[in-house]
Design an enzyme around this catalytic site. Structure first.
Site, PDB file in Angstrom:
ATOM      1  N   LYS A 154       0.830  -1.205   0.000  1.00 56.92           N
ATOM      2  CA  LYS A 154       0.000   0.000   0.000  1.00 56.92           C
ATOM      3  C   LYS A 154       0.865   1.256   0.000  1.00 56.92           C
ATOM      4  O   LYS A 154       0.623   2.199  -0.767  1.00 56.92           O
ATOM      5  CB  LYS A 154      -0.939  -0.006   1.205  1.00 56.92           C
ATOM      6  N   SER A 173      -1.117   0.319   6.016  1.00 52.99           N
ATOM      7  CA  SER A 173      -1.357  -0.561   7.160  1.00 52.99           C
ATOM      8  C   SER A 173      -2.397  -1.613   6.805  1.00 52.99           C
ATOM      9  O   SER A 173      -3.231  -1.402   5.918  1.00 52.99           O
ATOM     10  CB  SER A 173      -1.837   0.264   8.361  1.00 52.99           C
ATOM     11  N   ASP A 174      -2.322  -2.739   7.509  1.00 50.53           N
ATOM     12  CA  ASP A 174      -3.328  -3.778   7.331  1.00 50.53           C
ATOM     13  C   ASP A 174      -3.496  -4.528   8.648  1.00 50.53           C
ATOM     14  O   ASP A 174      -2.519  -4.744   9.377  1.00 50.53           O
ATOM     15  CB  ASP A 174      -2.943  -4.754   6.223  1.00 50.53           C
ATOM     16  N   THR A 175      -4.733  -4.899   8.946  1.00 50.09           N
ATOM     17  CA  THR A 175      -5.045  -5.602  10.185  1.00 50.09           C
ATOM     18  C   THR A 175      -5.764  -6.903   9.868  1.00 50.09           C
ATOM     19  O   THR A 175      -6.641  -6.931   8.999  1.00 50.09           O
ATOM     20  CB  THR A 175      -5.939  -4.740  11.100  1.00 50.09           C
ATOM     21  N   GLY A 185       0.035  -4.777  10.611  1.00 51.49           N
ATOM     22  CA  GLY A 185       1.293  -4.382   9.998  1.00 51.49           C
ATOM     23  C   GLY A 185       1.232  -2.914   9.621  1.00 51.49           C
ATOM     24  O   GLY A 185       0.192  -2.421   9.174  1.00 51.49           O
TER      25      GLY A 185
END
Length: 200
Positions: free
Chosen positions: A62, A77-79, A114
């Site tokens: 991203k 970011s990623d969850t 992350g």
């Protein structure tokens, strides 16, 4: 390729490569003004990919997708919600949401987030894990929760900062990471990229 800017503020000190209002609100809470430019990337997990590696890979992708389109540092970011080493995505319907909540009900699961920030120091990243314990949830409660509309766009089918707070017994780790962005670790990455906090 990223989509067009959602909002563009001339006083922004950071570009957020996400359309998540929760991440934007979390950054605003530590005084970081953002412009929003969501990245359009493939979020399909790779075969055998560990959840931690998955969220960091997406965060990097991203940030790197948006970086060529702005002079600002970019945060991606990623969850992911993880139970039994399985990544739970966003439910597509009531049945899937209830199936997810059934797996989470009355037990502990892990939420991994992350974060990657591109800037003068290259791309810096981190991964934060938080353990979340849920009380037992009845099927009628699950259906009533789905009817609120809240679970539809949430990883794992729930929002800890929203109506699902009543399901949470306790957490071990970063609450903000479960919401979408670990603020302690994010602030450290931003500082290394020269992004000032408490910007006015």
């Amino acid at each position: 390729m990223p989509v067009r800017n959602v909002e563009n503020f001339t006083d922004a000190v950071l570009c957020l490569a996400s359309a998540s209002p929760r991440r934007r609100e979390l950054l605003a809470s530590i005084g970081v003004t953002t412009t929003v430019m969501p990245a359009n990337i493939d979020e399909t997990p790779k075969a055998g990919e560990a959840p931690d590696a998955y969220v960091v890979r997406l965060a990097h992708a991203k940030a790197l997708a948006v970086a060529p389109h702005t002079e600002l540092p970019v945060l991606g970011s990623d969850t992911a919600v993880v139970v039994d080493d399985t990544i739970l995505g966003k439910p597509c319907d009531e049945a899937e949401a209830c199936a997810m909540l059934t797996r989470l009900s009355g037990r502990r699961h892990r939420v991994v987030t992350g974060v990657a920030v591109s800037g003068p120091e290259g791309v810096l990243s981190c991964c934060v894990s938080t353990w979340v314990s849920m009380r037992a949830i009845g099927h009628d409660e699950m259906r009533a929760y789905w009817a609120t509309g809240e679970p539809a766009d949430k990883a794992g089918g729930y929002a800890i900062q929203g109506l699902a707070a009543v399901f949470i017994d306790h957490i071990e780790g970063s609450h903000s990471a479960v919401v979408g962005l670990p603020l302690y670790e994010t602030a450290a990455l931003l500082a290394r990229q020269g992004v000032a906090l408490w910007h006015r």
